[in-house]
Design a protein around this motif. Structure first.
Motif, PDB file in Angstrom:
ATOM      1  N   ARG A   6      42.545 -39.107   4.218  1.00  0.00           N
ATOM      2  CA  ARG A   6      43.070 -40.267   3.512  1.00  0.00           C
ATOM      3  C   ARG A   6      44.554 -40.000   3.246  1.00  0.00           C
ATOM      4  NH1 ARG A   6      40.577 -43.663  -0.349  1.00  0.00           N
ATOM      5  NH2 ARG A   6      38.920 -44.457   0.951  1.00  0.00           N
ATOM      6  N   ASN A  35      43.994 -41.165  11.057  1.00  0.00           N
ATOM      7  CA  ASN A  35      43.674 -41.030   9.634  1.00  0.00           C
ATOM      8  C   ASN A  35      43.504 -42.401   9.001  1.00  0.00           C
ATOM      9  OD1 ASN A  35      44.181 -37.999   9.150  1.00  0.00           O
ATOM     10  ND2 ASN A  35      45.956 -38.665  10.312  1.00  0.00           N
ATOM     11  N   GLU A  36      43.000 -42.371   7.766  1.00  0.00           N
ATOM     12  CA  GLU A  36      42.849 -43.634   7.052  1.00  0.00           C
ATOM     13  C   GLU A  36      44.077 -43.790   6.150  1.00  0.00           C
ATOM     14  OE1 GLU A  36      39.541 -43.748   4.408  1.00  0.00           O
ATOM     15  OE2 GLU A  36      39.682 -45.925   4.196  1.00  0.00           O
ATOM     16  N   TYR A 135      43.731 -43.636  -4.686  1.00  0.00           N
ATOM     17  CA  TYR A 135      43.203 -43.780  -3.316  1.00  0.00           C
ATOM     18  C   TYR A 135      42.595 -42.473  -2.813  1.00  0.00           C
ATOM     19  CZ  TYR A 135      45.285 -48.222  -3.852  1.00  0.00           C
ATOM     20  OH  TYR A 135      45.561 -49.471  -4.357  1.00  0.00           O
ATOM     21  N   ALA A 137      43.895 -39.767  -2.113  1.00  0.00           N
ATOM     22  CA  ALA A 137      44.666 -39.336  -0.943  1.00  0.00           C
ATOM     23  C   ALA A 137      44.674 -37.817  -0.808  1.00  0.00           C
ATOM     24  CB  ALA A 137      46.096 -39.855  -1.048  1.00  0.00           C
TER      25      ALA A 137
END
Ligand code: TYM
Length: 325
Positions: A6, A35-36, A135, A137
């Motif tokens: 992420r 990747n997202e 998020y 991340a």
């Protein structure tokens, strides 16, 4: 096999300069394939300084520039920070666990407080931590100047995880490119290229015309030392290092090769003008098309905002119990 991570990063809405591109967007474009990715336009952060007359228009233009640079809305989520209210809600929850001493140490606040002192500027790093932690991340691709902010985010996430006695937040890592992680001002090789520099000649904008590119590169500061034969001759020569690094990334050649082919300051500036123009020209053509295709850009943002809101809700719902129950 590569593991999908992420990714989250963001830029303040304003006319982007080549430092933003080489420090951040360049990495984003390659990361999005595997990747997202979430790429945010951090309009709330930009309220701490006065860059623009209309925030909505500046955000729209920044989104168009993300797309023109190669951010693909089929692969990445593009969204506007203020469209997801969980950012400011999480800012508050995190603020309750942030020691003041940590904020006092932040260089951005120390450097800018004389001109822009406000509570907003002081809490800037906490809002940035909220952007990232919301998020989950793993990686945050940024230029070198943002490293301290990511370290702050990590420290805060570890602190809250410690207080909660569980892994409430994912601990993010900063990610920097291999070169040009700090593009310097064209007027002072010891200062980073920045949107807030009062001299427009200090930065090359992604939207600069050919005339502006020529004018700015012609006027860029150099020095009167002999031509450097090897990279080690560049020690203590920040302006030359900056211009040569830009040419090296644009021509995709090593510094040693560049030093051998260029051989004079005059050639350096001429080649840099030409390469910069060749690099910016297709991006600008796409950008101008996108500015005209307003509904396409707004659709991308609407979809991105909706998806970002869903993801942010998921995280906020998970973590709020620790703070509120
Ligand atoms: P901002 O808008 O100042 O900068 C956006 C990105 O551009 C990089 N950058 C540079 N890289 C190399 N050389 C330069 N001269 C240069 N100038 C800017 C920055 O490192 C950054 O990656 N606080 C952030 C915005 C932000 C953010 C976030 C970033 C808010 N929330 C969450 C990542 C994740 C900033 O100052 O952006």
């Amino acid at each position: 096999m590569t593991v999908t991570k992420r990714i989250l990063s963001g830029i303040q809405p304003s006319p982007l300069h080549i430092g933003n591109y080489f420090g951040a967007i360049h990495q984003w474009v390659s990361l999005q394939k595997e990747n997202e990715c979430f790429f945010c336009i951090v309009d709330l952060h930009s309220l701490t300084a006065n860059y623009h007359t209309s925030l909505a228009q500046a955000s729209f233009e920044t989104a168009a520039m993300y797309l023109a640079c190669g951010i693909d809305p089929k692969q990445s989520t593009l969204f506007i920070q203020s469209s997801v209210p969980y950012h400011t809600q999480l800012l508050w929850l995190l603020a309750t666990k942030t020691p003041l001493g940590w904020l006092n140490r932040m260089t951005q606040f120390k450097d800018n407080k004389a001109k822009d002192e406000s509570l907003g500027l002081y809490t800037y790093p906490v809002l940035m931590a909220a952007d990232i932690l919301l998020y989950d991340a793993h990686l945050v691709p940024v230029g070198e100047d943002q490293k301290q902010h990511i370290e702050f985010t990590r420290d805060l996430a570890l602190r809250v995880n410690g207080l909660a006695e569980k892994d409430l937040f994912v601990i993010p890592e900063p990610m920097m490119g291999k070169s040009n992680t700090r593009v310097m001002s064209l007027k002072d090789g010891t200062a980073k290229m920045s949107k807030s520099d009062p001299s427009e000649l200090s930065r090359l904008l992604m939207t600069d015309t050919r005339d502006a590119i020529v004018r700015k590169i012609k006027g860029a500061k150099t020095d009167s030392e002999p031509w450097p034969n090897t990279p080690s001759d560049l020690v203590g020569r920040p302006e030359m290092t900056n211009l040569l690094s830009l040419l090296s990334v644009l021509k995709n050649q090593s510094m040693t090769e560049i030093l051998q082919t260029v051989q004079s300051c005059k050639n350096l500036k001429e080649m840099l003008m030409e390469e910069m123009f060749l690099f910016l020209n297709p991006i600008q053509a796409k950008y101008h098309d996108l500015i005209r295709d307003r509904s396409f850009v707004l659709d991308v943002l609407n979809q991105g905002n909706t998806y970002a809101q869903e993801v942010a809700y998921g995280t906020f719902d998970r973590i709020q119990h620790f703070f509120m129950d």
